[in-house]
Design a protein around this motif. Sequence first.
Motif, PDB file in Angstrom:
ATOM      1  N   GLU A 329      -4.650 -10.030   7.961  1.00  0.00           N
ATOM      2  CA  GLU A 329      -5.942  -9.878   7.269  1.00  0.00           C
ATOM      3  C   GLU A 329      -6.504  -8.464   7.451  1.00  0.00           C
ATOM      4  N   ALA A 330      -6.325  -7.915   8.664  1.00  0.00           N
ATOM      5  CA  ALA A 330      -6.808  -6.548   8.913  1.00  0.00           C
ATOM      6  C   ALA A 330      -6.104  -5.576   7.967  1.00  0.00           C
ATOM      7  N   LEU A 331      -4.801  -5.809   7.777  1.00  0.00           N
ATOM      8  CA  LEU A 331      -4.020  -4.938   6.888  1.00  0.00           C
ATOM      9  C   LEU A 331      -4.507  -5.074   5.441  1.00  0.00           C
ATOM     10  N   ALA A 332      -4.742  -6.325   5.031  1.00  0.00           N
ATOM     11  CA  ALA A 332      -5.222  -6.561   3.659  1.00  0.00           C
ATOM     12  C   ALA A 332      -6.568  -5.861   3.451  1.00  0.00           C
ATOM     13  N   ARG A 333      -7.452  -5.942   4.453  1.00  0.00           N
ATOM     14  CA  ARG A 333      -8.791  -5.313   4.325  1.00  0.00           C
ATOM     15  C   ARG A 333      -8.681  -3.784   4.244  1.00  0.00           C
ATOM     16  N   LYS A 334      -7.814  -3.247   5.108  1.00  0.00           N
ATOM     17  CA  LYS A 334      -7.646  -1.791   5.122  1.00  0.00           C
ATOM     18  C   LYS A 334      -7.130  -1.326   3.746  1.00  0.00           C
ATOM     19  N   ILE A 335      -6.106  -2.004   3.225  1.00  0.00           N
ATOM     20  CA  ILE A 335      -5.514  -1.593   1.942  1.00  0.00           C
ATOM     21  C   ILE A 335      -6.533  -1.789   0.825  1.00  0.00           C
ATOM     22  N   TRP A 336      -7.252  -2.932   0.865  1.00  0.00           N
ATOM     23  CA  TRP A 336      -8.231  -3.174  -0.208  1.00  0.00           C
ATOM     24  C   TRP A 336      -9.328  -2.101  -0.223  1.00  0.00           C
ATOM     25  N   SER A 337      -9.740  -1.624   0.979  1.00  0.00           N
ATOM     26  CA  SER A 337     -10.802  -0.603   1.001  1.00  0.00           C
ATOM     27  C   SER A 337     -10.326   0.642   0.247  1.00  0.00           C
ATOM     28  N   GLU A 338      -9.038   0.958   0.348  1.00  0.00           N
ATOM     29  CA  GLU A 338      -8.500   2.123  -0.376  1.00  0.00           C
ATOM     30  C   GLU A 338      -8.436   1.841  -1.876  1.00  0.00           C
ATOM     31  N   VAL A 339      -8.001   0.632  -2.216  1.00  0.00           N
ATOM     32  CA  VAL A 339      -7.886   0.270  -3.639  1.00  0.00           C
ATOM     33  C   VAL A 339      -9.281   0.272  -4.276  1.00  0.00           C
ATOM     34  N   ALA A 340     -10.258  -0.291  -3.548  1.00  0.00           N
ATOM     35  CA  ALA A 340     -11.622  -0.350  -4.091  1.00  0.00           C
ATOM     36  C   ALA A 340     -12.166   1.065  -4.303  1.00  0.00           C
ATOM     37  N   ALA A 341     -11.836   1.977  -3.372  1.00  0.00           N
ATOM     38  CA  ALA A 341     -12.319   3.357  -3.501  1.00  0.00           C
ATOM     39  C   ALA A 341     -11.733   4.019  -4.754  1.00  0.00           C
ATOM     40  N   VAL A 342     -10.477   3.735  -5.052  1.00  0.00           N
ATOM     41  CA  VAL A 342      -9.814   4.387  -6.192  1.00  0.00           C
ATOM     42  C   VAL A 342     -10.229   3.756  -7.517  1.00  0.00           C
ATOM     43  N   THR A 343     -10.493   2.442  -7.513  1.00  0.00           N
ATOM     44  CA  THR A 343     -10.748   1.738  -8.778  1.00  0.00           C
ATOM     45  C   THR A 343     -12.241   1.505  -9.039  1.00  0.00           C
ATOM     46  N   ASN A 344     -13.080   1.831  -8.049  1.00  0.00           N
ATOM     47  CA  ASN A 344     -14.522   1.536  -8.127  1.00  0.00           C
ATOM     48  C   ASN A 344     -14.799   0.046  -8.254  1.00  0.00           C
ATOM     49  N   LEU A 345     -13.940  -0.774  -7.697  1.00  0.00           N
ATOM     50  CA  LEU A 345     -14.196  -2.225  -7.677  1.00  0.00           C
ATOM     51  C   LEU A 345     -15.016  -2.562  -6.429  1.00  0.00           C
ATOM     52  N   PRO A 346     -15.693  -3.739  -6.398  1.00  0.00           N
ATOM     53  CA  PRO A 346     -16.523  -4.080  -5.231  1.00  0.00           C
ATOM     54  C   PRO A 346     -15.707  -4.130  -3.933  1.00  0.00           C
ATOM     55  N   ASP A 347     -16.387  -3.898  -2.807  1.00  0.00           N
ATOM     56  CA  ASP A 347     -15.719  -3.868  -1.497  1.00  0.00           C
ATOM     57  C   ASP A 347     -15.232  -5.240  -1.043  1.00  0.00           C
ATOM     58  N   ALA A 348     -15.828  -6.324  -1.579  1.00  0.00           N
ATOM     59  CA  ALA A 348     -15.459  -7.671  -1.104  1.00  0.00           C
ATOM     60  C   ALA A 348     -13.984  -7.939  -1.396  1.00  0.00           C
ATOM     61  N   LEU A 349     -13.304  -8.443  -0.364  1.00  0.00           N
ATOM     62  CA  LEU A 349     -11.848  -8.669  -0.468  1.00  0.00           C
ATOM     63  C   LEU A 349     -11.552  -9.810  -1.440  1.00  0.00           C
TER      64      LEU A 349
END
Length: 414
Positions: A329-349
Amino acid sequence: MSRTIHIIGAGLAGLAAAVDLTTRGENVVVHEATNVAGGRCRSYHDASVGMTIDNGNHLLLSGNTSALRYLRTLGADHRLMGPPNASFPFVDLESGEEWTLRFNKGRLPWWIFSSGRRVPGTHAVDYLSIARLMWAGHDSSVGEVIRFSGNVYERLVRPLLLAALNIDPAAGSVRLAGAVIRETIAAGGQACRPLIAHDGLSAVLIEPALAFLAQRNAPVRFGHQLHALRHSGSKIDALDFGAEDIRLAPQDVVILAVPPYAASSIVPGLKTPTEFRAIVNAHFRVEPPPSQPPIVGLLNATTEWLFAFPGRLSVTISAADRLIGEPREALARKIWSEVAAVTNLPDALPPWQIVRERRATFAATVEQDALRPDPKTEFRNLLLAGDWTNTGLPATIESAIRSGQRAAALVERI
Ligand SMILES: Cc1cc2nc3c(=O)[nH]c(=O)nc-3n(C[C@H](O)[C@H](O)[C@H](O)COP(=O)(O)OP(=O)(O)OC[C@H]3O[C@@H](n4cnc5c(N)ncnc54)[C@H](O)[C@@H]3O)c2cc1C
């Protein structure tokens, strides 16, 4: 008297061999240990994200000639999608810079003279180091041949070789790196167009092959694991499937298209690569923004490539052995934070899945490359195929398919 070609393994190498052989009118039987075809290149229904996903994002390039020939034979080449030109958007998460690398079509690389097409912060002369990789001695590592600093390295050579070789590029074999450069960048933009199986790997690369074989009465026997080969003298004369033995006629041929660790246990004494590298993929069930490109390279991030599919964003991380032990889950959160930053999608996983393939490819070092066997073996009617056999390429779809097509061509000479 007609002969039967027994192909062991229904990964891409085995399927490519089967497709070519049935096209030539040979009798083919494919034996697959598991209940699905595709091996390391397959789709499956994932309960966590509630959709069919691929075991890993797979990128092909328009210069993958063997793979494209395979798909054309199957009438499935139109199912690979990609931009009309060889363009690769990149984002540097640390500096916030964004740019698009745009290769020109022909072999003459005038893109390196255009500041709007090449990597920002570079000059044409910096690109000479890439050419050095094609001419260096084969028993060197990449780190012994080129300088590991500067923007051409960090923003082009490193991401390209990390993805193609699935190893820290410094440790990669120059023979394999040189082959990648020769068949892609040096062949011009016409060979570098990214191609993606948008409908899923199985729908594009596997199911059409199974349909093709079924139409030609070439059975694929699932749940049929080869345990051992029996031989008399220089010929294989029986296949041991545990509950069943298949006796071979003198004219029959066997193509062993299994991973290296399986091949070495079936053929005692066979030299094969023994070290592997992992690939980690993260899949997020979320609708990509409408303007999201099909593939984006990320720098200074854990995420290396971000793929956009209908209803899903997926991330690939190569040479990812360091991430195998990380809590999921920690890995998923870390990767999602990067994806959200690039796509401007919400931070919620969003709903997610992490797929870790520990033995995704053999380690593309000089030493492991030297352990790759040629397709012919000490047995006259036994041939080898697989991305790990000596194709001169790193372990890729192109290498797997080329090895299967090569084994099929050799059958004609037995
Ligand atoms: C996560 C991931 C991402 C990747 N990304 C890319 C990419 O972007 N681009 C690219 O070009 N390549 C990529 N690759 C590499 C590519 O998937 C492989 O090179 C290719 O699929 C290998 O095919 P193969 O037929 O050689 O082997 P496999 O796919 O391993 O097939 C071997 C088959 O043999 C079967 N088998 C094993 N033992 C037996 C037995 N005893 N009897 C019968 N059957 C047996 C297995 O079940 C399997 O179906 C990636 C791989 C992974 C894992």
